[in-house]
Design a protein around this motif. Sequence first.
Motif, short mmCIF file in Angstrom:
data_model
loop_
_atom_site.label_atom_id
_atom_site.label_comp_id
_atom_site.label_asym_id
_atom_site.label_seq_id
_atom_site.Cartn_x
_atom_site.Cartn_y
_atom_site.Cartn_z
N SER A 44 0.82 -1.22 0.00
CA SER A 44 0.00 0.00 0.00
C SER A 44 0.86 1.26 0.00
O SER A 44 0.59 2.21 -0.75
N LEU A 45 1.88 1.28 0.84
CA LEU A 45 2.72 2.47 0.98
C LEU A 45 3.67 2.66 -0.19
O LEU A 45 3.76 3.76 -0.75
N PHE A 46 4.40 1.61 -0.54
CA PHE A 46 5.51 1.76 -1.47
C PHE A 46 5.18 1.45 -2.92
O PHE A 46 5.77 2.04 -3.82
N LEU A 47 4.25 0.55 -3.16
CA LEU A 47 3.88 0.25 -4.55
C LEU A 47 2.68 1.06 -5.01
O LEU A 47 2.64 1.54 -6.14
N GLY A 49 1.47 3.78 -3.31
CA GLY A 49 1.63 5.19 -2.94
C GLY A 49 0.51 5.74 -2.07
O GLY A 49 0.24 6.95 -2.08
N ILE A 50 -0.13 4.89 -1.31
CA ILE A 50 -1.21 5.34 -0.42
C ILE A 50 -0.58 6.02 0.79
O ILE A 50 0.37 5.49 1.38
N PRO A 51 -1.07 7.18 1.20
CA PRO A 51 -0.49 7.88 2.35
C PRO A 51 -0.56 7.06 3.64
O PRO A 51 -1.53 6.31 3.85
N PRO A 52 0.44 7.19 4.51
CA PRO A 52 0.47 6.42 5.76
C PRO A 52 -0.79 6.61 6.62
O PRO A 52 -1.25 5.66 7.25
N GLN A 53 -1.34 7.82 6.62
CA GLN A 53 -2.54 8.06 7.42
C GLN A 53 -3.70 7.18 6.95
O GLN A 53 -4.48 6.68 7.75
N VAL A 54 -3.82 7.01 5.65
CA VAL A 54 -4.89 6.17 5.09
C VAL A 54 -4.61 4.69 5.40
O VAL A 54 -5.50 3.95 5.81
N VAL A 55 -3.35 4.29 5.26
CA VAL A 55 -2.99 2.89 5.50
C VAL A 55 -3.27 2.50 6.96
O VAL A 55 -3.89 1.48 7.23
N PHE A 56 -2.80 3.34 7.90
CA PHE A 56 -2.86 2.95 9.31
C PHE A 56 -4.12 3.42 10.04
O PHE A 56 -4.42 2.89 11.11
N ASP A 58 -7.26 3.90 8.15
CA ASP A 58 -8.43 3.40 7.44
C ASP A 58 -8.26 1.93 7.03
O ASP A 58 -9.04 1.08 7.43
N LEU A 59 -7.24 1.65 6.21
CA LEU A 59 -7.07 0.29 5.71
C LEU A 59 -6.83 -0.71 6.84
O LEU A 59 -7.38 -1.81 6.84
N TYR A 60 -6.00 -0.34 7.81
CA TYR A 60 -5.69 -1.22 8.94
C TYR A 60 -6.96 -1.72 9.62
O TYR A 60 -7.07 -2.88 9.99
N PHE A 61 -7.95 -0.83 9.77
CA PHE A 61 -9.18 -1.17 10.48
C PHE A 61 -10.31 -1.62 9.54
O PHE A 61 -11.42 -1.87 10.00
N SER A 62 -10.01 -1.74 8.26
CA SER A 62 -11.04 -2.16 7.30
C SER A 62 -11.39 -3.63 7.52
O SER A 62 -10.59 -4.41 8.05
N ASP A 63 -12.58 -4.02 7.08
CA ASP A 63 -13.02 -5.41 7.24
C ASP A 63 -12.08 -6.38 6.53
O ASP A 63 -11.78 -7.46 7.06
N SER A 64 -11.59 -6.02 5.35
CA SER A 64 -10.73 -6.94 4.60
C SER A 64 -9.39 -7.16 5.32
O SER A 64 -8.93 -8.31 5.44
N TRP A 65 -8.77 -6.10 5.80
CA TRP A 65 -7.51 -6.27 6.51
C TRP A 65 -7.73 -6.99 7.83
O TRP A 65 -6.94 -7.85 8.22
#
Length: 192
Positions: A44-47, A49-56, A58-65
């Motif tokens: 997410s971060l390096f390939l 290019g999603i911002p860290p705030q979104v990764v940690f 939003d995505l971290y707490f998403s149902d899929s993750w």
Amino acid sequence: MNTPAHLLLGAAVFGRPAESRIVAAAFAGALMPDLSLYVMAGISLFLLGIPPQVVFNDLYFSDSWQTVFAIDNSFVVWGLLCAVAVWSRAPWAIALTGAALLHLCLDFPLHHDDGRPHFWPLSWWVFESPVSYWDRGHGAAWIAPVEAFLATVAAIVLWRRRVPVWAIGLTIVLVLGEFWIVRQWLFFFVDS
């Protein structure tokens, strides 16, 4: 608990005898419950290019993750795998699954608002501990030094056990990584 500490403790507890195959399995098992986070966050971060705030945030707490985390952080899954390893009397498999279970046992009481559903598939319940290994607002100022101490003791145990040279090199890297991470948590991250 930080991943370097998990690896050091997992290898110290389950890396017996000090043969390459057993020690490697213990290191690998201690990493397995965190591996999906590194893979998904790294992509997410390096390939992507999603911002860290979104990764940690939003995505971290998403149902899929959270579904992925439920599987690789499940006491039920790792417990069954460990039972099979013990039944088959495969030392490398016991080291791998035992180190993964130790990882879960150490994580369970140290996640305040970012825990995992450790009893999947029986339950999606997540324990919200009053303490956190990284959040100074929930005790990290006293947990982090204890964690660093335990990681150092584990490194000494591995060195005294005369593990293979590659494992000594990895141990040194992990101890340095642990102290760097603890320094970051204690001195640079603000209370949330």
